[in-house]
Each structure stands twice: as structure tokens, then as C-alpha cells.
Design an enzyme around this catalytic site. Structure first.
Site, PDB file in Angstrom:
ATOM      1  N   ASP A  93       0.846  -1.196   0.000  1.00 13.85           N
ATOM      2  CA  ASP A  93       0.000   0.000   0.000  1.00 13.85           C
ATOM      3  C   ASP A  93       0.887   1.254   0.000  1.00 13.85           C
ATOM      4  OD1 ASP A  93      -2.204   1.918   1.064  1.00 13.85           O
ATOM      5  OD2 ASP A  93      -3.285   0.023   0.796  1.00 13.85           O
ATOM      6  N   ASP A  94       0.350   2.345   0.484  1.00 17.34           N
ATOM      7  CA  ASP A  94       1.035   3.644   0.421  1.00 17.34           C
ATOM      8  C   ASP A  94       2.399   3.593   1.127  1.00 17.34           C
ATOM      9  OD1 ASP A  94       1.473   6.322  -0.031  1.00 17.34           O
ATOM     10  OD2 ASP A  94      -0.341   7.017   0.985  1.00 17.34           O
ATOM     11  N   LYS A 131      -3.969  -0.804  -6.722  1.00 21.18           N
ATOM     12  CA  LYS A 131      -4.954  -0.063  -5.933  1.00 21.18           C
ATOM     13  C   LYS A 131      -4.726   1.423  -6.168  1.00 21.18           C
ATOM     14  CE  LYS A 131      -6.194   1.369  -1.298  1.00 21.18           C
ATOM     15  NZ  LYS A 131      -5.992   1.225   0.154  1.00 21.18           N
ATOM     16  N   ASP A 133      -5.904   5.021  -4.991  1.00 16.25           N
ATOM     17  CA  ASP A 133      -6.607   5.777  -3.958  1.00 16.25           C
ATOM     18  C   ASP A 133      -7.139   7.091  -4.539  1.00 16.25           C
ATOM     19  OD1 ASP A 133      -7.541   6.158  -1.387  1.00 16.25           O
ATOM     20  OD2 ASP A 133      -5.637   5.544  -0.475  1.00 16.25           O
ATOM     21  N   SER A 170     -10.760   3.483  -5.584  1.00 19.23           N
ATOM     22  CA  SER A 170     -11.394   4.004  -4.371  1.00 19.23           C
ATOM     23  C   SER A 170     -12.422   5.074  -4.713  1.00 19.23           C
ATOM     24  CB  SER A 170     -10.336   4.577  -3.432  1.00 19.23           C
ATOM     25  OG  SER A 170      -9.396   3.587  -3.100  1.00 19.23           O
ATOM     26  N   ARG A 199     -13.807   0.349  -3.774  1.00 19.13           N
ATOM     27  CA  ARG A 199     -14.045   0.595  -2.357  1.00 19.13           C
ATOM     28  C   ARG A 199     -15.260   1.490  -2.213  1.00 19.13           C
ATOM     29  NH1 ARG A 199     -10.087   0.618   1.444  1.00 19.13           N
ATOM     30  NH2 ARG A 199     -11.652   1.687   2.666  1.00 19.13           N
ATOM     31  N   ASP A 201     -12.045   2.467   5.611  1.00 19.41           N
ATOM     32  CA  ASP A 201     -11.030   1.449   5.858  1.00 19.41           C
ATOM     33  C   ASP A 201     -11.471   0.527   6.998  1.00 19.41           C
ATOM     34  OD1 ASP A 201      -9.426   2.671   4.021  1.00 19.41           O
ATOM     35  OD2 ASP A 201      -7.848   3.251   5.443  1.00 19.41           O
TER      36      ASP A 201
END
Ligand SMILES: *[C@@H]1O[C@H](CO)[C@@H](O)[C@H](O)[C@H]1NC(C)=O
Ligand SMILES: *[C@@H]1O[C@H](CO)[C@@H](O)[C@H](O)[C@H]1NC(C)=O
Ligand SMILES: *[C@@H]1O[C@H](CO)[C@@H](O)[C@H](O)[C@H]1NC(C)=O
Ligand SMILES: *[C@@H]1O[C@H](CO)[C@@H](O)[C@H](O)[C@H]1NC(C)=O
Length: 347
Positions: free
Chosen positions: A82-83, A158, A160, A192, A218, A222
Site C-alpha cells: 500500500d502507500d 490499488k 486511492d 477508491s 471501495r 477502511d
């Protein structure tokens, strides 16, 4: 270890034929795996916090564990960073650069390692100029970044949606998706987009559009490591069922569906199938409350239609329950805050 389902999958999943949906051949089943965020978050200070360090060693060890301990076998195949994986600046050619201390051998090395184990590799970016945690994002670099993720053999991206306007969200995800497509490398596209539309911009997401361009999306906050958070998420999907169910199916997924009482009954037809008509069907009974309750239901109410008998099994314990006809009632004791899955196989 922070293993969780990327997408819960018990859904009453008949697709509406009027909806046109993304079909890039990917995510035929809801993708499942591991993502660094849930526990490691922006774990960049590895000297101070060696146990919360997002680095190569962590990712490779998760991959090893998935392979050795049966997660892969159980269908958990994506390992996703992830980030907070990159340097704070792009390089002189405008490329994203993995943090040189934490990912000294780069992302292609990690992809190769993961692929050798039969697992898949996922990464993260944001649709804006910076990521949610302030690292370089993909705005103005869609084409270049898509190409780079493809060169690193990424299988899942993914994307965001922090820090951008509603109008931009509604066009940028489509553009980035097109760039991913032109790389020629199949990458599950996780957006997202609807989350930011609904919870940041307070508008109703256009799920028809989202499902046309994304494999996974999403729609809610979260998850965190508490039962309360998971309960809130389940409740959200119950409440939003009418908006969501028609966009959900192989290749394009949101989360779950429908309900009765304190207990929620999730119904999903699946294989094996008898002939070309009679599916097996699973019934997941989820009790969000704090006491055990007994639920009764008749499988015949839920679209099963074989006139022969069905075998019923408790799928977690693998116990045979009984053989029934569709007009017979099943009674299940569901412990407090627990779930039971009964699967019916046509005989
Ligand atoms: C690109 O899009 C086309 C048309 O939807 C699809 O058939 C193809 O599989 C996609 N390719 C990739 C690599 O995503
Ligand atoms: C049973 O249901 C399936 C799925 O909805 C359908 O395709 C099939 O035609 C039905 N069969 C009968 C005999 O009604
Ligand atoms: C779950 O437990 C609660 C106890 O508060 C009960 O009210 C509810 O009916 C139960 N549901 C099921 C399906 O067992
Ligand atoms: C249930 O059906 C299966 C398949 O026909 C059969 O083998 C089994 O003996 C049956 N069990 C009971 C308890 O009737």
C-alpha cells in the site's frame, strides 16, 4: 499477521443484463490476499519501529508465509504494497522510485519472488499529485506510471482517491484505466472512486460507470482491527444493497448483500452444478448480536429449484448435516457474533 479479505464474497449475485461491465478477463473471483496498510500503515521509520517496518523483508516474508502455511491454497493470492513505498520525489526522468533503503532491489525483484511462489503482486498509487500520505501520486503521469507498473510485472493496482475534486474523480479513474489497458499487462484495477464520491464529496456514486472501468471498488471506510469496524462495514453493505448488488459479479466486485432480523442471511449460488441448471448454493448466517440465536429457513425460498434432494454440509466443520428436499426447513444455531455457512449440493 494482518490478513484480511479484500472483498467479502457472499452475495446474491445475479447480474442485471442491462449493465455493461468491465471485462479484462481478471478477478473472476473476488480477489483475496494481504495488504500492508491494515497493520504496517506508513511504516517507514524502520530503525525506530522495526516491528512496523514496510520493507522488502516484510513483503517477502508474507509471501513465504502465504505459500508455506496454506493461504495460497485457500485462495489468498495477492500480496499488495500500500502507500509509502516510494522515495519522496520522482527521479530526473519523472519516474517513481522505490525507497532505496527499504526496497533496495526494486519492485521487479519482489514481483519475481512473489510470482515464483505462484502468488500475485499488487501495488498502490493515488489519482492525485500526492498519495494520501504525501508521496508522489500519479496525476499528470498516468501513462508513464501505468507503463512502469506493467514493467514491474504488477498484477493488481490499488488507486486511492485523496485530495481531488468530484469532477476529476469521475474522469481520472476512466483515463488511468485506459492507460493500464494499453500497457497490455492484465492488472486488476482497484478504484477508491465511489468511497471518495460518497464520503468526501457527499454525492451518490455512479456505480454503473465505476463497474464499467474498475475490477474492484471501495465503497466504505477502511477496515481496522476491531470487530466493531467489521460490523459497521457489514451493516453498510446491508443498507446499500439496492445500490450495489447489480454491479457485482465475476470481473467486477463490490461487497455483500441482504438480510433478515438480527441475523443476516447471505445467499450465493456457485459450482459445482448438476447438469446446466442446478447450482450448489451457500447460505452464510451472520449473527451480529451478542446472544446465540436459532434461525430457520427453507432453501426453496432462495431460487433453488431441483426437484431432487440436496445434501447439506456445514462448510467450516465439513460435517454432513442432512439430505433434504427444498420444501424442508433448516434450523441453524448461530452463536453470538459468529457466522455459520451451510452449503447445499444438488443430488
Ligand atoms: C483491454 O480492454 C479490452 C476491451 O475491454 C479487453 O478485451 C482486454 O482484455 C483489455 N486488456 C487488458 C490488458 O486489460
Ligand atoms: C433453475 O434455476 C436456474 C437458475 O436460476 C435456471 O437457469 C433453470 O432454468 C431453473 N430450472 C428449472 C427447472 O426451473
Ligand atoms: C443473534 O443474537 C442476538 C442476540 O442479541 C439475537 O437477538 C439474534 O436473533 C441472533 N441472531 C441469530 C441469527 O442468531
Ligand atoms: C445423503 O445422500 C447421499 C447421496 O445420495 C447418500 O450417499 C447418503 O447416504 C445420504 N445420507 C443420508 C443420511 O441419507
Amino acid at each position: 499477521m494482518g490478513v484480511y479479505l479484500l472483498v467479502l464474497c457472499f452475495v446474491f449475485a445475479y447480474l442485471s443484463s442491462v449493465v455493461e461491465l468491465l471485462d479484462n478477463g481478471l478477478a473472476r473471483r473476488p480477489p483475496m490476499g494481504w495488504m500492508s496498510w491494515g497493520y504496517y500503515m506508513c511504516g517507514v521509520d524502520c530503525r525506530k519501529n522495526p516491528l512496523k517496518c514496510l520493507d522488502e523483508k516484510l513483503i517477502l516474508s508474507v509471501a513465504d508465509t502465504f505459500y508455506k502455511e496454506g493461504y495460497l491454497e485457500a485462495g489468498f493470492e495477492y500480496i499488495i504494497i500500500d502507500d509509502c513505498w516510494s522515495e519522496k520525489k520522482r527521479d530526473e526522468y519523472g519516474r517513481l522510485v522505490p525507497d532505496s533503503e527499504r526496497f533496495p532491489r526494486g519492485m521487479k525483484y519482489i514481483a519475481d519472488y512473489i510470482h515464483k511462489l505462484g502468488l500475485k503482486f499488487g501495488m498502490y498509487t493515488n489519482i492525485a499529485k500526492t498519495t494520501c500520505m504525501g508521496y508522489p501520486g500519479s496525476r499528470d503521469y498516468f501513462k508513464r506510471d501505468a507503463k512502469m507498473f506493467a514493467e514491474w510485472d504488477v498484477d493488481y493496482l490499488k488507486v486511492d482517491g485523496c485530495f481531488v475534486e468530484e469532477d476529476y474523480l469521475n474522469t481520472a479513474y476512466i483515463k488511468l484505466g485506459a492507460h493500464l489497458n494499453t500497457t497490455g499487462r492484465p492488472m486488476v484495477y482497484s478504484c477508491s472512486w465511489p468511497y471518495y464520491i460518497e464520503f468526501i464529496h457527499h454525492k451518490q456514486p455512479d456505480y454503473e460507470s465505476v463497474s464499467k472501468y474498475c475490477n474492484v471498488w471501495r465503497s466504505y471506510h477502511d477496515v481496522v482491527t476491531s470487530w466493531r469496524a467489521i460490523k459497521t462495514i457489514i451493516t453498510h453493505y446491508q443498507n446499500e444493497y439496492e445500490h450495489l448488488y447489480k454491479f457485482h459479479g465475476p470481473g467486477h466486485w463490490n461487497d455483500p448483500d441482504m438480510l433478515q432480523k438480527q441475523v443476516t442471511l447471505w445467499v450465493k449460488p456457485h459450482l459445482p452444478r448438476k447438469g446446466d441448471k442446478y447450482h450448489s448454493v451457500s447460505f452464510a448466517l451472520v449473527n451480529l448480536s451478542e446472544e446465540e440465536v436459532t434461525v430457520s429457513f427453507t432453501p426453496g425460498q432462495y431460487g433453488l429449484n431441483s426437484t431432487d434432494r440436496y445434501t447439506v454440509m456445514d462448510i467450516f466443520s465439513q460435517f454432513f448435516i442432512k439430505n433434504i428436499t427444498l420444501s424442508e426447513t433448516l434450523e441453524v444455531d448461530v452463536p453470538a457474533e459468529d457466522a455459520i455457512i451451510y452449503t447445499t449440493f444438488p443430488l
